[in-house]
Design a protein around this motif. Structure first.
Motif, mmCIF file in Angstrom:
data_model
loop_
_atom_site.group_PDB
_atom_site.id
_atom_site.type_symbol
_atom_site.label_atom_id
_atom_site.label_comp_id
_atom_site.label_asym_id
_atom_site.label_seq_id
_atom_site.Cartn_x
_atom_site.Cartn_y
_atom_site.Cartn_z
ATOM 1 N N ARG A 214 0.827 -1.201 0.000
ATOM 2 C CA ARG A 214 0.000 0.000 0.000
ATOM 3 C C ARG A 214 0.874 1.270 0.000
ATOM 4 N N ALA A 215 2.079 1.150 0.575
ATOM 5 C CA ALA A 215 2.985 2.306 0.628
ATOM 6 C C ALA A 215 3.327 2.820 -0.777
ATOM 7 N N PHE A 216 3.240 1.922 -1.771
ATOM 8 C CA PHE A 216 3.586 2.323 -3.135
ATOM 9 C C PHE A 216 2.365 2.775 -3.928
ATOM 10 N N GLU A 217 1.193 2.698 -3.306
ATOM 11 C CA GLU A 217 -0.040 2.974 -4.044
ATOM 12 C C GLU A 217 -0.787 4.187 -3.516
ATOM 13 N N SER A 218 -0.331 4.749 -2.381
ATOM 14 C CA SER A 218 -1.163 5.774 -1.744
ATOM 15 C C SER A 218 -0.295 6.843 -1.087
ATOM 16 N N SER A 219 -0.958 7.915 -0.651
ATOM 17 C CA SER A 219 -0.255 8.945 0.107
ATOM 18 C C SER A 219 0.115 8.383 1.479
ATOM 19 N N LEU A 220 1.005 9.075 2.178
ATOM 20 C CA LEU A 220 1.419 8.601 3.502
ATOM 21 C C LEU A 220 0.219 8.496 4.438
ATOM 22 N N ASN A 221 -0.637 9.510 4.441
ATOM 23 C CA ASN A 221 -1.766 9.469 5.371
ATOM 24 C C ASN A 221 -2.738 8.347 5.046
ATOM 25 N N GLU A 222 -3.005 8.146 3.748
ATOM 26 C CA GLU A 222 -3.878 7.026 3.348
ATOM 27 C C GLU A 222 -3.260 5.702 3.778
ATOM 28 N N GLY A 223 -1.953 5.586 3.542
ATOM 29 C CA GLY A 223 -1.254 4.344 3.893
ATOM 30 C C GLY A 223 -1.273 4.103 5.389
#
Ligand code: CAA
Length: 258
Positions: A214-223
């Motif tokens: 997920r870290a590669f697919e989303s912003s930091l807050n989303e992740g």
């Protein structure tokens, strides 16, 4: 499971796939990718498998997509035939962790296949590259996307644009591989790492894989939000009760994978 161009076997709780097309340096044609996909289907469905290792030979993990099979492709063969997507994506969608154990050449699609896995363990003989530019094409199985995420823009551009190979030491320094080991211990090291992973709670291992990806697919807050929700859900597992009880009682946890 019996195949023609790969060998699929189990070692304890580990599923092992060995690419077995030595005369073509494990070049990846449709049959190889279909067989890898079928082996992964089998390992995913098997509750006794907790991790998977994909490896090649001493000389080549895989020297790329099969150039002979592609040479006469028209645009429509590639586009309408959904080339790459039609059978390579199965590696990406595998929910159990996959370790690529790489010795020798991991070039083009071979490097891309390794990058689709979750951990790359390299023999000191490993050579990574995206030399497609020499063939009048570009990487097509994720090289231009996963390589910069792994090693940064400068080195990814260097490899994709000059077609030069990167040895195991450089690959480890750049962050593409997690460990470099002597070639003759590669499989043992990869199987030991896979067995360690497979000994942990399978649902937790799957949650970790999903969260790191997920870290590669989303912003930091989303992740971070995703991670927190999944973290909370881990408290619904029997394995969480067992893992923490085992710590308190100073004994080894006996995970039931539920
Ligand atoms: N496809 C098909 N056959 C391949 C192959 C490939 N990618 N790579 C190697 N082979 C075959 C060779 O044709 C040769 O077969 P023959 O004995 O029948 O002639 C055999 O494997 C052994 O290869 P070499 O004689 O070339 O071995 P070498 O030790 O002299 O060189 C090598 C090794 C540097 C890896 C060289 O084989 C090579 O450059 N291979 C091609 C690498 C490449 O360009 N990969 C990218 C492919 S395109 C791609 O992957 C697209 C994508 O992104 C999905």
């Amino acid at each position: 499971m019996s195949f023609e161009l790969i060998i699929a076997e189990t070692r304890g709780r580990v599923g092992l796939i060995t690419l077995n097309r030595p005369k073509a340096l494990n070049a990846l044609n449709d049959q190889v990718m279909d067989e890898i996909g079928a082996a992964l289907d089998g390992f995913e469905a098997d509750d006794n498998i907790g991790a998977i290792v994909i490896t090649g030979s001493e000389k080549a993990f895989a020297a790329g997509a099969d150039i002979g099979a592609m040479a006469s492709f028209s645009y429509m063969d590639a586009y309408k035939g959904d080339y790459i997507s039609r059978n390579w994506e199965r590696v990406k969608t595998c929910r159990k962790p996959i370790i690529a154990a790489v010795a020798g050449f991991a070039l083009g699609g071979g490097c891309e296949l390794a990058m689709m896995c979750d951990i790359i363990i390299a023999a000191d003989s490993a050579k990574f590259g995206q030399p497609e530019v020499k063939l009048g094409i570009l990487p097509g199985a994720g090289g231009t996307q996963r390589l910069p995420r792994a090693v940064g823009k400068a080195k990814a551009m260097d490899l994709c644009l000059t077609a030069r190979f990167m040895d195991a030491t450089e690959a480890e320094k750049a962050g593409l591989v997690s460990r470099v080991v002597p070639a003759d211990t590669l499989l043992d090291e990869a199987l030991a790492a896979a067995e360690t992973i497979a000994g942990f709670s399978l649902p937790v291992v799957m949650m970790i894989k999903e969260s790191v990806n997920r870290a590669f697919e989303s912003s930091l807050n989303e992740g971070l939000l995703f991670e927190r929700r999944v973290f909370h859900s881990a408290f619904a597992l029997n394995d969480q009760k067992e893992g923490m009880a085992a710590f308190v009682e100073k004994r080894k946890a006996n995970f039931r994978h539920d």
